[in-house]
Design a protein around this motif. Structure first.
Motif, short mmCIF file in Angstrom:
data_model
loop_
_atom_site.label_atom_id
_atom_site.label_comp_id
_atom_site.label_asym_id
_atom_site.label_seq_id
_atom_site.Cartn_x
_atom_site.Cartn_y
_atom_site.Cartn_z
N ARG A 124 7.44 -2.45 10.15
CA ARG A 124 8.50 -2.96 9.27
C ARG A 124 8.43 -4.48 9.13
O ARG A 124 9.37 -5.09 8.60
CB ARG A 124 9.89 -2.54 9.80
CG ARG A 124 10.15 -1.04 9.68
CD ARG A 124 10.23 -0.60 8.21
NE ARG A 124 10.40 0.84 8.08
CZ ARG A 124 9.40 1.71 7.96
NH1 ARG A 124 8.14 1.29 7.92
NH2 ARG A 124 9.62 3.00 7.86
N GLY A 125 7.36 -5.07 9.64
CA GLY A 125 7.20 -6.52 9.48
C GLY A 125 5.76 -6.84 9.12
O GLY A 125 4.83 -6.33 9.77
N GLU A 150 4.19 -10.49 -3.23
CA GLU A 150 4.65 -9.70 -4.39
C GLU A 150 4.08 -8.29 -4.34
O GLU A 150 4.77 -7.32 -4.66
CB GLU A 150 4.31 -10.44 -5.69
CG GLU A 150 5.24 -11.63 -5.85
CD GLU A 150 4.83 -12.65 -6.91
OE1 GLU A 150 3.94 -12.34 -7.73
OE2 GLU A 150 5.42 -13.75 -6.91
N LEU A 151 2.83 -8.18 -3.88
CA LEU A 151 2.23 -6.84 -3.75
C LEU A 151 2.98 -6.01 -2.69
O LEU A 151 3.29 -4.84 -2.91
CB LEU A 151 0.74 -6.97 -3.38
CG LEU A 151 -0.01 -5.66 -3.19
CD1 LEU A 151 -0.05 -4.84 -4.48
CD2 LEU A 151 -1.44 -5.94 -2.72
N ILE A 152 3.30 -6.65 -1.55
CA ILE A 152 4.04 -5.93 -0.49
C ILE A 152 5.37 -5.43 -1.05
O ILE A 152 5.77 -4.29 -0.85
CB ILE A 152 4.28 -6.85 0.74
CG1 ILE A 152 2.96 -7.23 1.40
CG2 ILE A 152 5.22 -6.18 1.75
CD1 ILE A 152 3.06 -8.36 2.43
N ARG A 153 6.05 -6.31 -1.80
CA ARG A 153 7.35 -5.91 -2.36
C ARG A 153 7.19 -4.75 -3.34
O ARG A 153 8.07 -3.89 -3.43
CB ARG A 153 8.04 -7.11 -3.02
CG ARG A 153 8.53 -8.18 -2.04
CD ARG A 153 9.45 -7.62 -1.00
NE ARG A 153 9.97 -8.62 -0.07
CZ ARG A 153 10.39 -8.34 1.15
NH1 ARG A 153 10.36 -7.12 1.62
NH2 ARG A 153 10.86 -9.30 1.93
N ARG A 154 6.07 -4.73 -4.08
CA ARG A 154 5.88 -3.63 -5.04
C ARG A 154 5.63 -2.32 -4.30
O ARG A 154 6.18 -1.28 -4.65
CB ARG A 154 4.72 -3.96 -6.00
CG ARG A 154 5.14 -5.04 -6.98
CD ARG A 154 4.36 -5.14 -8.27
NE ARG A 154 3.09 -4.48 -8.36
CZ ARG A 154 1.89 -5.09 -8.36
NH1 ARG A 154 1.81 -6.41 -8.24
NH2 ARG A 154 0.79 -4.40 -8.49
N ARG A 166 8.15 1.16 -4.19
CA ARG A 166 7.77 2.55 -4.47
C ARG A 166 8.21 3.49 -3.34
O ARG A 166 8.26 4.69 -3.51
CB ARG A 166 6.26 2.67 -4.65
CG ARG A 166 5.78 2.10 -5.98
CD ARG A 166 4.28 1.96 -5.98
NE ARG A 166 3.63 3.26 -5.80
CZ ARG A 166 3.30 4.08 -6.80
NH1 ARG A 166 3.57 3.74 -8.04
NH2 ARG A 166 2.71 5.22 -6.56
N ARG A 167 8.48 2.91 -2.17
CA ARG A 167 8.90 3.73 -1.03
C ARG A 167 10.37 3.49 -0.69
O ARG A 167 10.79 3.78 0.42
CB ARG A 167 8.07 3.38 0.21
CG ARG A 167 6.68 3.96 0.22
CD ARG A 167 5.88 3.37 1.36
NE ARG A 167 4.69 4.15 1.65
CZ ARG A 167 3.62 4.20 0.88
NH1 ARG A 167 3.61 3.53 -0.26
NH2 ARG A 167 2.57 4.93 1.22
N SER A 168 11.14 2.94 -1.62
CA SER A 168 12.48 2.47 -1.24
C SER A 168 13.34 3.57 -0.62
O SER A 168 14.09 3.30 0.32
CB SER A 168 13.19 1.79 -2.41
OG SER A 168 13.14 2.62 -3.52
N GLY A 170 15.70 0.69 7.11
CA GLY A 170 15.10 -0.59 7.49
C GLY A 170 14.04 -1.01 6.51
O GLY A 170 13.01 -0.33 6.38
N LYS A 171 14.32 -2.08 5.78
CA LYS A 171 13.34 -2.58 4.81
C LYS A 171 12.26 -3.39 5.51
O LYS A 171 12.31 -3.58 6.72
CB LYS A 171 14.07 -3.42 3.77
CG LYS A 171 14.99 -2.58 2.92
CD LYS A 171 15.32 -3.30 1.67
CE LYS A 171 15.91 -2.31 0.70
NZ LYS A 171 15.99 -2.86 -0.63
N VAL A 172 11.34 -3.90 4.72
CA VAL A 172 10.22 -4.65 5.30
C VAL A 172 10.59 -6.13 5.37
O VAL A 172 11.07 -6.69 4.38
CB VAL A 172 8.97 -4.47 4.42
CG1 VAL A 172 7.79 -5.21 5.01
CG2 VAL A 172 8.65 -2.99 4.26
#
Ligand code: FAD
Length: 322
Positions: free
Chosen positions: A108-109, A137-141, A145-147, A153-155
């Protein structure tokens, strides 16, 4: 009568805030190195850090050992891994795949880095991500897709920050603009490059805050007890080692004395950073625990009291490992 304001009903949050503790490890390069790394991991786990970061070779060459180490940390220890990832050495498609794999394994990090450019002066393959900002930005994309899978727990995305000018950057001011851009792209926190002068962390933070950087900036400190390692570090990072430290290590006549000098210098840097409001201390360990534990002993960090069940889990794992 008006209802009590949030401030009136809110518990008192005054007092010393807990300080985060973390360590950096690198994937082992041989079976012998793996054995000694796992001894180190056991010793570090007993100090109950908030996370341990695992480096990633910018060539992408240690991808498998890095992922394997992260998986073992998740499965066999109570430690939370922060996975380093670099733009250099992987195509965007490969990076998206690795990010997905890390998230699926429970990471998660992620520390989003560009990575050092190849020493032979070669340019990264065409189409590769150019800056750490692109990787954030790629990590956030991928995360987006897995939200629905990440409701618990987000990343957390970390980035590098530089107390002294990054070797390729035109100025320290430019470094701060880059840090601000990384924050705007979704970085949650930053960890600093090594530094050798006590005022450098406070300077970085005050320049960053003036520019609008609000994310936590965690000082990265490295116990340096060998001249050879100190010089090598200078070559690798472009950070000029402090001449006084070089002189004192050179004049020392035993390993014990060099260790005392290196640990003292690190404690002074960490204390100065804490005094300037650092929210955590990140110890670069070189996969060795002795000096890191010496530093920790002398720092007496205000740490949160852990539930007894967590401490028992650590003790049980250590028993099993011995
Ligand atoms: P960036 O933030 O992309 O910056 C790289 C250069 O490009 C800088 O000079 C910056 O000024 C410039 N720049 C950035 N964005 C822009 C922009 N939008 N426009 C113009 N210029 C821009 N390396 C590894 O290979 N593996 C690791 O595991 C690793 N771990 C590290 C951990 C920490 C805490 C730190 C501080 C460094 C680590 N490094 C690691 C080293 C890092 O990869 C190098 O310092 C690298 O040269 C820069 O990485 P960066 O993420 O800061 O890159």
């Amino acid at each position: 009568m008006s209802p009590p304001s949030l401030i009136d009903v809110h518990p008192n949050l005054a007092g010393t805030a807990p300080v985060a503790l973390s360590y950096e490890l690198f994937p082992p390069r041989s079976p012998q190195a793996a054995e000694s790394l796992w001894t180190t991991i056991g010793e570090l786990e007993a100090t109950d850090p908030d996370y341990v970061s695992v480096t990633y070779g910018a060539s992408g060459s240690n991808r498998d050992t890095a992922v394997e180490l992260i998986n073992r940390l998740l499965l066999e220890t109570t430690l939370r891994p922060l996975a380093h990832l670099t733009c250099v050495g992987n195509s965007p498609e490969e990076l998206a795949e690795i990010i997905g794999e890390l998230l699926d394994h429970g990471v998660r990090g992620i520390l989003a880095l560009r990575g050092d450019l190849p020493k032979d002066g070669g340019v990264p393959a065409s189409g590769s991500l150019r800056y750490a900002q692109d990787l954030i930005e790629l990590i956030r994309r991928v995360e987006q897709r897995r939200s629905a899978l990440l409701c618990a727990g987000k990343v957390a995305v970390g980035v590098a920050a530089y107390p002294t000018r990054h070797p390729e950057s035109p100025s320290e001011g430019h470094d701060i603009e880059v840090l601000l851009a990384k924050q705007r792209s979704g970085a949650d926190f930053a960890i600093t490059q090594v530094f050798f002068h006590t005022e450098q962390y406070a300077d970085l933070v005050s320049r960053a805050r003036r520019a609008g950087v609000t994310i936590p900036i965690i000082p990265g400190v490295m116990p340096l007890t060998s001249l050879r390692r100190l010089k090598r570090l200078g070559e690798l990072t472009g950070v000029e080692p402090a001449p006084e430290l070089i002189e004192r290590l050179a004049a020392a006549d035993s390993d014990a004395e060099r260790r005392r000098i290196g640990v003292r210098a690190t404690v002074d840097l960490a204390n100065a950073a804490l005094h300037a409001g650092a929210p955590g201390i990140h110890l670069y360990t070189f996969n060795e625990h002795a000096c890191a534990l010496d530093v920790l002993d002398k720092l007496a960090l205000p740490r949160p009291a852990r539930p007894i069940s967590r401490l028992n889990a650590i003790a049980r794992r250590q028993e099993l490992a011995s």
